[in-house]
Design a protein around this motif. Structure first.
Motif, PDB file in Angstrom:
ATOM      1  N   ASP A 283       0.788  -1.285   0.141  1.00  0.00           N
ATOM      2  CA  ASP A 283       0.072   0.075   0.140  1.00  0.00           C
ATOM      3  C   ASP A 283       0.908   0.916  -0.060  1.00  0.00           C
ATOM      4  OD1 ASP A 283      -2.172  -1.528  -0.197  1.00  0.00           O
ATOM      5  OD2 ASP A 283      -2.492  -2.063   1.817  1.00  0.00           O
ATOM      6  N   ILE A 284       2.115   1.462   0.638  1.00  0.00           N
ATOM      7  CA  ILE A 284       2.690   2.613   0.521  1.00  0.00           C
ATOM      8  C   ILE A 284       3.763   2.357  -0.611  1.00  0.00           C
ATOM      9  CG2 ILE A 284       5.230   1.318   1.216  1.00  0.00           C
ATOM     10  CD1 ILE A 284       5.517   3.360   2.792  1.00  0.00           C
ATOM     11  N   CYS A 285       3.596   1.973  -2.206  1.00  0.00           N
ATOM     12  CA  CYS A 285       3.851   1.796  -3.180  1.00  0.00           C
ATOM     13  C   CYS A 285       2.757   2.334  -3.954  1.00  0.00           C
ATOM     14  CB  CYS A 285       4.820   1.010  -3.675  1.00  0.00           C
ATOM     15  SG  CYS A 285       6.443   1.127  -2.651  1.00  0.00           S
ATOM     16  N   THR A 286       1.709   1.778  -3.495  1.00  0.00           N
ATOM     17  CA  THR A 286       0.208   2.025  -4.827  1.00  0.00           C
ATOM     18  C   THR A 286      -0.093   2.824  -4.180  1.00  0.00           C
ATOM     19  OG1 THR A 286      -0.234   0.892  -3.265  1.00  0.00           O
ATOM     20  CG2 THR A 286       0.393  -0.979  -5.327  1.00  0.00           C
ATOM     21  N   HIS A 287      -0.467   4.051  -3.640  1.00  0.00           N
ATOM     22  CA  HIS A 287      -1.153   5.142  -3.546  1.00  0.00           C
ATOM     23  C   HIS A 287      -0.458   6.510  -4.617  1.00  0.00           C
ATOM     24  CE1 HIS A 287       1.570   7.098  -1.180  1.00  0.00           C
ATOM     25  NE2 HIS A 287       2.313   6.212  -0.906  1.00  0.00           N
ATOM     26  N   LYS A 288      -1.820   7.087  -4.859  1.00  0.00           N
ATOM     27  CA  LYS A 288      -1.294   7.838  -5.538  1.00  0.00           C
ATOM     28  C   LYS A 288      -1.192   9.417  -5.049  1.00  0.00           C
ATOM     29  CE  LYS A 288      -1.659   5.169  -8.630  1.00  0.00           C
ATOM     30  NZ  LYS A 288      -1.272   5.037  -9.530  1.00  0.00           N
ATOM     31  N   GLN A 289      -1.134   9.251  -3.617  1.00  0.00           N
ATOM     32  CA  GLN A 289      -1.594  10.359  -3.230  1.00  0.00           C
ATOM     33  C   GLN A 289       0.470  11.561  -3.036  1.00  0.00           C
ATOM     34  OE1 GLN A 289      -3.324  12.429  -2.031  1.00  0.00           O
ATOM     35  NE2 GLN A 289      -5.923  11.223  -2.185  1.00  0.00           N
ATOM     36  N   ALA A 290      -0.094  12.636  -2.531  1.00  0.00           N
ATOM     37  CA  ALA A 290       2.090  12.931  -1.910  1.00  0.00           C
ATOM     38  C   ALA A 290       2.626  12.702  -1.253  1.00  0.00           C
ATOM     39  CB  ALA A 290       2.222  14.709  -2.328  1.00  0.00           C
TER      40      ALA A 290
END
Length: 302
Positions: A280-287
């Motif tokens: 999840d820490i690599c797949t998110h799209k936030q800053a």
């Protein structure tokens, strides 16, 4: 009979006849190299070296007694005054430093001290005389005048400045701090190592990107400080940098990355790249991952 150090005593032939040494025989206890000696057994050291001297060509060692050394003039050595260390009455057992005494062998302590002290005083006086002559020679020459005081050079620089007003030529003209340094520069350049600004480009372009990004961040920081601080201040002045500040990218982490990846230790059966890309820490799209967690918390029912 005078001592051996001053040329007296028995001669070399008398010493050989007294010891019974044959021609070409090495003195027992000789530590130098003697060819084929390690293959000789059953005879004395003197007989083996005598036979080898007639069958094997090799250089004979130097004579143990050389020419008598030159005596030292005692009148040139200083007398003991209580303040000087090097005098003509050196006593055996002195533990202080005497110049070049460790390279003297075969004489008494007094004789070696006299020779070393005489050489040290002679070399010191010679060095002082040469230094004095050099200073006197330098003072005799006319002093050099700086080039900046030459009126011809000054007029030429002024003329060049008038005809080329944009190009800097003087020392006080500073280079722009966004100008890239020469390739091979080992100093610190901001933002080129921890960001992707230094990936896939030449050194010139890499340093240029890093310096321009650093200049943009400084100008933005000063711009924010010029405005009054209010609680309701919006984000109109805050701008994201030109590079990505995320540590865990969507493309995953490079294999052999030794940093911490949350939840990776509980994943099995895939390569390192596939495992990190599925986190999840690599797949998110936030800053940043913190913004993602905040949005997830807000979406949960109260």
């Amino acid at each position: 009979m005078t001592s051996i150090a001053f040329g007296g005593g028995p001669t070399l032939d008398q010493r050989r006849s007294f010891a019974g040494l044959k021609h070409g025989t090495h003195v027992p206890g000789y530590r130098g190299y003697c060819p084929q000696i390690k293959y000789r057994v059953g005879k004395t050291y003197g007989d083996d070296t005598n036979l080898l001297s007639t069958t094997v060509d090799h250089r004979m060692p130097a004579d143990p007694v050389g020419p008598p050394p030159v005596g030292v003039d005692q009148s040139g050595l200083p007398d003991a005054t209580g303040d000087n260390k090097y005098t003509k009455s050196m006593v055996p057992g002195y533990t202080g430093y005497i110049p070049r005494l460790t390279f003297k062998y075969g004489n008494t302590y007094k004789e070696d001290c006299d020779v070393c002290i005489d050489e040290f005083l002679t070399n010191s006086s010679t060095h002082d005389m040469k230094a004095h002559d050099l200073k006197r020679t330098v003072r005799s020459y006319p002093k050099l005048q700086p080039v900046s005081r030459d009126p011809g050079v000054r007029d030429y620089l002024n003329k060049y400045r008038d005809t080329h007003p944009i190009k800097p030529i003087l020392v006080e003209d500073k280079r722009a701090y966004t100008e890239p340094p020469m390739p091979g520069y080992q100093g610190y350049v901001p933002r080129i190592r921890p960001t992707e600004l230094g990936l896939g480009v030449r050194y010139h372009q890499m340093t240029k990107n890093g310096l321009e990004a650093f200049k943009h961040e400084n100008s933005q920081h000063h711009e924010i400080h010029r405005h009054p601080v209010t609680i309701e201040r919006g984000d109109s002045l805050v701008q994201m940098p030109s590079y990505n500040r995320r540590l865990y990218l969507n493309d995953g982490m490079i294999p052999k990355y030794t940093g911490y990846c949350p939840q990776r230790r509980y994943r099995f059966g895939n390569t390192y790249g596939d495992t990190t890309r599925s986190l999840d820490i690599c797949t998110h799209k936030q800053a940043c991952y913190g913004d993602t967690l905040m949005s997830l918390r807000k979406s949960l029912p109260v």
